[in-house]
Design an enzyme around this catalytic site. Structure first.
Site, PDB file in Angstrom:
ATOM      1  CE  LYS A 138      -3.938  -2.278   0.509  1.00  0.00           C
ATOM      2  NZ  LYS A 138      -5.167  -2.196  -0.258  1.00  0.00           N
ATOM      3  CE  LYS A 164      -3.014  -9.642  -3.658  1.00  0.00           C
ATOM      4  NZ  LYS A 164      -3.613  -8.325  -3.365  1.00  0.00           N
ATOM      5  CG  HIS A 255      -7.457  -9.485  -6.069  1.00  0.00           C
ATOM      6  ND1 HIS A 255      -8.648  -8.844  -6.280  1.00  0.00           N
ATOM      7  CD2 HIS A 255      -6.914  -8.928  -4.961  1.00  0.00           C
ATOM      8  CE1 HIS A 255      -8.822  -7.929  -5.322  1.00  0.00           C
ATOM      9  NE2 HIS A 255      -7.783  -7.964  -4.499  1.00  0.00           N
ATOM     10  CB  SER A 325      -7.484 -10.401   1.872  1.00  0.00           C
ATOM     11  OG  SER A 325      -6.770  -9.222   1.652  1.00  0.00           O
ATOM     12  CD  GLN A 347      -3.419 -11.660   0.623  1.00  0.00           C
ATOM     13  OE1 GLN A 347      -2.927 -12.494  -0.106  1.00  0.00           O
ATOM     14  NE2 GLN A 347      -4.238 -10.722   0.174  1.00  0.00           N
ATOM     15  CB  ALA A 348      -3.160  -7.294   7.236  1.00  0.00           C
ATOM     16  N   GLY A 349      -3.255  -5.321   4.447  1.00  0.00           N
ATOM     17  CA  GLY A 349      -2.539  -4.197   3.821  1.00  0.00           C
ATOM     18  C   GLY A 349      -2.447  -3.082   4.838  1.00  0.00           C
ATOM     19  N   GLY A 350      -3.584  -2.365   5.014  1.00  0.00           N
ATOM     20  CA  GLY A 350      -3.649  -1.307   6.023  1.00  0.00           C
ATOM     21  C   GLY A 350      -3.277  -1.813   7.405  1.00  0.00           C
TER      22      GLY A 350
HETATM   23  C1  CAP Z   1      -6.998  -5.559   1.105  1.00  0.00           C
HETATM   24  C2  CAP Z   1      -7.155  -5.413  -0.381  1.00  0.00           C
HETATM   25  C3  CAP Z   1      -7.893  -6.507  -1.166  1.00  0.00           C
HETATM   26  C4  CAP Z   1      -9.228  -6.949  -0.632  1.00  0.00           C
HETATM   27  C5  CAP Z   1     -10.197  -7.486  -1.645  1.00  0.00           C
HETATM   28  C6  CAP Z   1      -7.861  -4.094  -0.626  1.00  0.00           C
HETATM   29  O1  CAP Z   1      -6.353  -4.428   1.653  1.00  0.00           O
HETATM   30  O2  CAP Z   1      -5.920  -5.293  -0.989  1.00  0.00           O
HETATM   31  O3  CAP Z   1      -8.029  -6.053  -2.491  1.00  0.00           O
HETATM   32  O4  CAP Z   1      -8.896  -7.982   0.264  1.00  0.00           O
HETATM   33  O5  CAP Z   1     -11.312  -8.080  -1.059  1.00  0.00           O
HETATM   34  O6  CAP Z   1      -7.390  -3.336  -1.457  1.00  0.00           O
HETATM   35  O7  CAP Z   1      -8.884  -3.876  -0.022  1.00  0.00           O
HETATM   36  P1  CAP Z   1      -6.533  -4.003   3.199  1.00  0.00           P
HETATM   37  P2  CAP Z   1     -11.552  -9.667  -1.130  1.00  0.00           P
HETATM   38  O8  CAP Z   1      -5.932  -5.119   4.013  1.00  0.00           O
HETATM   39  O9  CAP Z   1      -5.768  -2.712   3.344  1.00  0.00           O
HETATM   40  O10 CAP Z   1      -7.990  -3.850   3.448  1.00  0.00           O
HETATM   41  O11 CAP Z   1     -10.314 -10.321  -0.567  1.00  0.00           O
HETATM   42  O12 CAP Z   1     -12.763  -9.876  -0.294  1.00  0.00           O
HETATM   43  O13 CAP Z   1     -11.772 -10.023  -2.559  1.00  0.00           O
HETATM   44 MG    MG Z   2      -6.544  -4.830  -2.945  1.00  0.00          MG
END
Ligand code: CAP
Ligand code: MG
Length: 399
Positions: A138, A164, A255, A325, A347-350
């Protein structure tokens, strides 16, 4: 079983009876149309779809339709979808209709499934039971290749198993794959020298169908140890091309961006379940199926059911790693794992890059939350002598 059995939730419109609505659906997707036709030869009859049953469910009904296998062209997934999930969504005799699930006979599954799946990816990482922890770089877009690699390094020394790209980062000019990928891989090597831990990097090779294999092969030449595809926007054919290409000898992270346009409405569209089945058949080694506590939380029964179709015995295929995620942070780990089990990827972005002490500390906090769960210790208790976890729980809580 020699036919394809598909199930749908629906509500009929106006004075159409539930049985008439279900029959309209079976007719439209096989040999019928809105009126009788003079060209419907007797010999065509064996391709008729039939309504197996219609059962009340909630505000509507669930029907199971049997489609003769010969309606389908073996191996042609776009054609499968045009039958089981085609015109039916627009039929005016149905107010709403949702494709829930389907079962294919062996004759229509010439697919080999994941090349690696859960056991293959676990072998690469040297793990047996614990969930894997991943992060998404991110911000989604904008970082330079050098900064992307620097963030990847921090996540790797903090202890993630997988890094990723985000779904909207592909090969834009501010961060071209040609530059980003070698830089990230070099930083991951550096981290491996320090920690002894090899981290996977899923570079997003999503592009038009006729170029995706070439892009994936080029990424592998540049050192990629995993690739990622946005399967709904790129199409199932693009995933199939990657899955069936013998030269692509790295796991495929799948994804599902855009899926919610189909899956979110509980009464109309397409449930995640059939999409998950297809991703596994076509070679997805890892697939997002959602969280039970994150920013796009789903009903626990839906996610556990979707994860089951990725992991249960099916056509002798390897199981696909389910990925939880979207809005996760260390305080949510316990609920995810208690509900979904530990044979999965968190998975964790934020929830990693937002840690007050930065990315490496964020990764450590996620790993500590996982270790706490695996040791059967509540996160708050474990945090007493794990500083990074304590800081994360202080910021985000355990809700
Ligand atoms: C998570 C994420 C993923 C989501 C998609 C985002 O980031 O990278 O794209 O997980 O949803 O951009 O939101 P955060 P799903 O951890 O910062 O929220 O996995 O339900 O398809
Ligand atoms: Mg994403």
């Amino acid at each position: 079983m020699s036919d394809v059995i598909a199930s749908y939730y629906f509500r009929p419109r106006g004075d159409t009876t539930p049985e008439e609505a279900a029959q309209a659906l079976a007719d439209e997707e096989t040999t019928g149309t809105w009126t009788g036709i003079t060209t419907r030869m007797e010999y065509v009859k064996h391709l008729d779809g039939s309504v197996l049953d219609v059962t009340p469910s909630g505000k509507g009904y669930i029907t199971r339709i049997s489609y003769p296998a010969d309606v389908f062209e073996p191996g042609n997934v776009p054609q499968y979808l045009s039958v089981v999930a085609g015109n039916l969504f627009g039929l005016s005799r149905l107010e709403v209709v949702r494709f829930l699930d389907f079962a294919l006979p062996d004759s229509l599954v010439p697919f080999r499934g994941p090349k690696y799946g859960i056991p293959g990816v676990r072998r690469m990482m040297g793990t047996t039971k614990r969930p894997h922890v991943g992060t998404i770089i991110k911000p989604k877009v904008g970082l330079t290749p050098d900064d992307t690699a620097a963030v990847a390094y921090q996540a790797a020394i903090g202890g993630v198993d997988l890094i990723k790209d985000d779904e909207t980062l592909t090969d834009q000019k501010f961060c071209p794959i040609e530059e980003r990928l070698p830089k990230v891989m070099a930083k991951l090597e550096e981290a491996r020298d320090e920690t002894g831990h090899q981290v996977l990097y899923a570079v997003n090779i999503t592009t038009r169908g006729d170029q995706i294999v070439e892009r994936a092969e080029h990424a592998i030449e540049l050192g990629a140890n995993m690739i990622m595809i946005d399967v709904i926007t790129a199409g199932f054919g693009a995933l199939q091309a990657l899955g069936e290409e013998p030269g692509i000898r790295v796991p495929i992270h799948v994804h599902r961006t855009m899926h919610a346009a189909m899956t979110r409405n509980p009464e109309h569209g397409i449930a995640m379940r059939p999409l998950a089945r297809l991703v596994r058949m076509l070679g997805g080694d890892q697939l997002h199926t959602g969280t039970v506590s994150g920013k796009m939380a789903h009903a626990a029964e839906e996610v556990t059911g979707d994860n089951r179709v990725l992991t249960e015995q099916a056509f002798g295929m390897q199981p696909t790693f389910p990925v939880s995620s979207g809005g996760l942070h260390p305080g949510k780990v316990e609920k995810e794992l208690a509900t979904l089990g530990t044979d999965m990827i968190l998975q964790a972005g934020g929830g990693i890059h937002g840690h007050p002490a930065g990315t490496a500390a964020g990764a450590r906090a996620m790993r500590q939350a996982v270790d706490a769960f695996m040791a059967g210790i509540p996160a708050r208790e474990y945090a007493k002598d794990h500083f990074e976890l304590e800081q994360a729980l202080k910021l985000w809580g355990t809700g």
